[in-house]
Design a protein around this motif. Structure first.
Motif, PDB file in Angstrom:
ATOM      1  N   LEU A 210     -51.830  -5.225  79.857  1.00 27.18           N
ATOM      2  CA  LEU A 210     -51.436  -3.891  79.419  1.00 27.18           C
ATOM      3  C   LEU A 210     -49.923  -3.752  79.483  1.00 27.18           C
ATOM      4  O   LEU A 210     -49.336  -3.755  80.567  1.00 27.18           O
ATOM      5  CB  LEU A 210     -52.079  -2.814  80.308  1.00 27.18           C
ATOM      6  N   ASP A 211     -49.289  -3.614  78.322  1.00 30.24           N
ATOM      7  CA  ASP A 211     -47.866  -3.283  78.264  1.00 30.24           C
ATOM      8  C   ASP A 211     -47.696  -1.775  78.362  1.00 30.24           C
ATOM      9  O   ASP A 211     -48.581  -1.005  77.957  1.00 30.24           O
ATOM     10  CB  ASP A 211     -47.273  -3.760  76.933  1.00 30.24           C
ATOM     11  N   GLN A 212     -46.558  -1.342  78.881  1.00 26.43           N
ATOM     12  CA  GLN A 212     -46.214   0.073  78.851  1.00 26.43           C
ATOM     13  C   GLN A 212     -46.000   0.498  77.405  1.00 26.43           C
ATOM     14  O   GLN A 212     -45.212  -0.113  76.674  1.00 26.43           O
ATOM     15  CB  GLN A 212     -44.937   0.325  79.665  1.00 26.43           C
ATOM     16  N   THR A 213     -46.706   1.525  76.953  1.00 25.97           N
ATOM     17  CA  THR A 213     -46.542   1.974  75.571  1.00 25.97           C
ATOM     18  C   THR A 213     -45.396   2.968  75.466  1.00 25.97           C
ATOM     19  O   THR A 213     -45.051   3.651  76.431  1.00 25.97           O
ATOM     20  CB  THR A 213     -47.824   2.637  75.045  1.00 25.97           C
ATOM     21  N   ARG A 214     -44.827   3.041  74.275  1.00 26.61           N
ATOM     22  CA  ARG A 214     -43.730   3.977  74.024  1.00 26.61           C
ATOM     23  C   ARG A 214     -44.211   5.418  74.191  1.00 26.61           C
ATOM     24  O   ARG A 214     -43.523   6.257  74.787  1.00 26.61           O
ATOM     25  CB  ARG A 214     -43.188   3.761  72.608  1.00 26.61           C
ATOM     26  N   GLU A 215     -45.418   5.693  73.687  1.00 24.12           N
ATOM     27  CA  GLU A 215     -45.956   7.051  73.762  1.00 24.12           C
ATOM     28  C   GLU A 215     -46.128   7.493  75.213  1.00 24.12           C
ATOM     29  O   GLU A 215     -45.765   8.616  75.580  1.00 24.12           O
ATOM     30  CB  GLU A 215     -47.296   7.135  73.021  1.00 24.12           C
ATOM     31  N   ASP A 216     -46.690   6.602  76.039  1.00 27.69           N
ATOM     32  CA  ASP A 216     -46.881   6.942  77.455  1.00 27.69           C
ATOM     33  C   ASP A 216     -45.538   7.088  78.162  1.00 27.69           C
ATOM     34  O   ASP A 216     -45.366   7.958  79.022  1.00 27.69           O
ATOM     35  CB  ASP A 216     -47.722   5.867  78.152  1.00 27.69           C
ATOM     36  N   TYR A 217     -44.592   6.209  77.811  1.00 27.92           N
ATOM     37  CA  TYR A 217     -43.268   6.276  78.437  1.00 27.92           C
ATOM     38  C   TYR A 217     -42.624   7.638  78.194  1.00 27.92           C
ATOM     39  O   TYR A 217     -42.113   8.280  79.108  1.00 27.92           O
ATOM     40  CB  TYR A 217     -42.377   5.161  77.890  1.00 27.92           C
ATOM     41  N   LEU A 218     -42.651   8.088  76.955  1.00 23.98           N
ATOM     42  CA  LEU A 218     -42.033   9.370  76.614  1.00 23.98           C
ATOM     43  C   LEU A 218     -42.776  10.545  77.251  1.00 23.98           C
ATOM     44  O   LEU A 218     -42.184  11.587  77.530  1.00 23.98           O
ATOM     45  CB  LEU A 218     -41.989   9.539  75.094  1.00 23.98           C
ATOM     46  N   ALA A 219     -44.075  10.366  77.490  1.00 20.33           N
ATOM     47  CA  ALA A 219     -44.877  11.427  78.103  1.00 20.33           C
ATOM     48  C   ALA A 219     -44.850  11.369  79.625  1.00 20.33           C
ATOM     49  O   ALA A 219     -45.487  12.194  80.290  1.00 20.33           O
ATOM     50  CB  ALA A 219     -46.318  11.330  77.603  1.00 20.33           C
ATOM     51  N   GLY A 220     -44.129  10.363  80.178  1.00 23.11           N
ATOM     52  CA  GLY A 220     -44.068  10.230  81.637  1.00 23.11           C
ATOM     53  C   GLY A 220     -45.338   9.680  82.243  1.00 23.11           C
ATOM     54  O   GLY A 220     -45.670   9.985  83.393  1.00 23.11           O
ATOM     55  N   LYS A 221     -46.047   8.849  81.473  1.00 27.31           N
ATOM     56  CA  LYS A 221     -47.284   8.259  81.968  1.00 27.31           C
ATOM     57  C   LYS A 221     -47.113   6.761  82.183  1.00 27.31           C
ATOM     58  O   LYS A 221     -46.406   6.092  81.437  1.00 27.31           O
ATOM     59  CB  LYS A 221     -48.425   8.493  80.969  1.00 27.31           C
ATOM     60  N   ASP A 222     -47.767   6.249  83.200  1.00 26.85           N
ATOM     61  CA  ASP A 222     -47.780   4.817  83.506  1.00 26.85           C
ATOM     62  C   ASP A 222     -49.023   4.233  82.840  1.00 26.85           C
ATOM     63  O   ASP A 222     -50.152   4.486  83.274  1.00 26.85           O
ATOM     64  CB  ASP A 222     -47.826   4.623  85.020  1.00 26.85           C
ATOM     65  N   THR A 223     -48.828   3.449  81.771  1.00 27.39           N
ATOM     66  CA  THR A 223     -49.959   2.972  80.967  1.00 27.39           C
ATOM     67  C   THR A 223     -50.992   2.221  81.805  1.00 27.39           C
ATOM     68  O   THR A 223     -52.202   2.462  81.687  1.00 27.39           O
ATOM     69  CB  THR A 223     -49.455   2.056  79.835  1.00 27.39           C
TER      70      THR A 223
END
Length: 388
Positions: A210-223
């Protein structure tokens, strides 16, 4: 320089633009735009070597940022704090985060690993380990050790290779006085740890990539953490019966309490007993003292569930080791109706314990082949420890 040519390609489109370099003075006076985003709970805390916190009512998160001991919070103490939190709050999922850990000493984590493995083997928790490109050196070794004890690995491949050079020393060049670091030991983990065998000088790979996704990064979520929190497949499997390894642990801890002795031998030949398992020194002790022996020199069967007949034999051997006299045990029932079904090597132990408060008969029978539940063992061992 001026007129720096910068080529940009987006999809099938290409464009060249010209830029001029700027000096540091100009750079400092420029207006900069900073991306603001929510910070996830699992962001690296640079102020702490290790800590834990709940993420929800089921999940305890542990962040381990460097393979060294906090002088203000020894790992033994920290492991006990984690154990207390698991017992008191009933968390059934643990996430151990090694993604920010660049190494140190791989032995520091062992007290915590022992605590988590025991909980995992009893079916009280599910265990996950987070790894990534910054998981390096001793943290990588810890990752392989955790995989060996049953942890599910989540994230991206580690930054270092499984078999690698380590044990860094330093020398100083005589004229320039420049300090040079060098490794003086090659770690061939495949000879020590089962989970390292498929690897050589290549990164350790997660079970779930599982890579960190851009969408989760911007939403402050840890993928990776979000995946684990939503994982309903990997639930703890409750294991109601006691195993051979767990019996060795219970007897070993009782022996240490009675005698004040400790044992941490690493020398054994059992291929089914991991070198980092929490029960390993107890298995070695039990085998060395002939309390519990392996099926052969290479097989101990640590996960095999115990029968009442086997438990009676082991307790008799243990009583002999601690010089506990069993001749005068009070019997509530003297006749054992199924004595003729008892295996010859179990008969002496069954005759000694059968019909006592330790092994009460059921409708006059000992039932030697009955599997011993944890609850039954606790009652038996409690009565055993009352003997003088």
């Amino acid at each position: 320089p001026e007129n720096i040519s910068l080529g940009i390609k987006i999809g099938d489109k290409e464009e060249n633009i010209k830029l001029n370099a700027v000096n540091s003075k100009t750079m400092k006076s420029m207006g900069l735009v900073k991306l603001e985003r929510p910070i996830p709970e699992t962001e690296k805390d640079r102020s702490k070597i290790y800590f834990f916190k709940p993420l929800d009512s089921s999940t305890l998160y542990i962040q381990y940022n460097s393979c060294r001991e906090d002088e203000n919070l020894p790992m033994e103490t920290f492991a006990k704090q984690v154990e207390d939190a698991l017992n008191e709050k009933g968390y059934d999922r643990v996430i151990l985060d090694l993604r920010y850990n660049g190494g140190g000493s791989d032995g520091v984590l062992i007290p915590l690993m022992n605590t988590l493995e025991e909980k995992y083997r009893k079916g009280e928790i599910q265990l996950y380990t987070l790894i990534g490109s910054n998981t390096f050196s001793s943290a990588l070794i810890n990752s392989v050790m955790l995989k060996d004890i049953g942890s599910i690995m989540v994230g991206t491949p580690t930054g270092g290779s499984v078999d690698h050079f380590g044990e860094v020393d330093v020398f100083e060049l005589p004229n320039s006085k420049i300090k040079v670091q060098y490794s003086n030991k090659f770690f061939d983990l495949s000879t020590l740890l089962k989970s390292a065998k498929p690897y050589d000088v290549e990164p350790f790979k997660p079970d779930i990539l599982l890579d960190q996704t851009r969408e989760d990064y911007l939403a402050g979520k840890d993928t990776a953490v979000e995946y684990i929190l939503n994982d309903t497949k990997n639930k703890p499997i409750i294991k109601p019966n006691i195993t051979r390894a767990e019996l060795a642990v219970e007897l070993g801890r009782d022996y240490a309490k009675r005698t004040g002795k400790t044992f941490n031998s690493l020398q054994h030949t059992f291929e089914d007993v991991g070198r980092v398992s929490y029960f390993m020194p107890y298995v070695v002790w039990a085998n060395d003292n002939k309390i519990m022996v392996g099926q052969d020199e290479k097989t101990f069967l640590p996960d095999k569930e115990l029968t009442k007949g086997e438990l009676a034999v082991v307790l008799m051997r243990y009583a002999d080791l601690i010089q506990l006299h069993l001749n005068n045990i009070t019997k509530n029932q003297k006749e054992i109706l199924d004595i003729n079904t008892i295996k010859p090597w179990q008969q002496k132990a069954v005759n000694t314990f059968g019909g006592t408060n330790i092994f009460p008969l059921v409708n006059g029978k000992f039932n030697p082949d009955e599997i011993v539940s944890r609850e039954t063992f606790e009652n038996i061992f409690k009565e055993f420890k009352e003997l003088k």
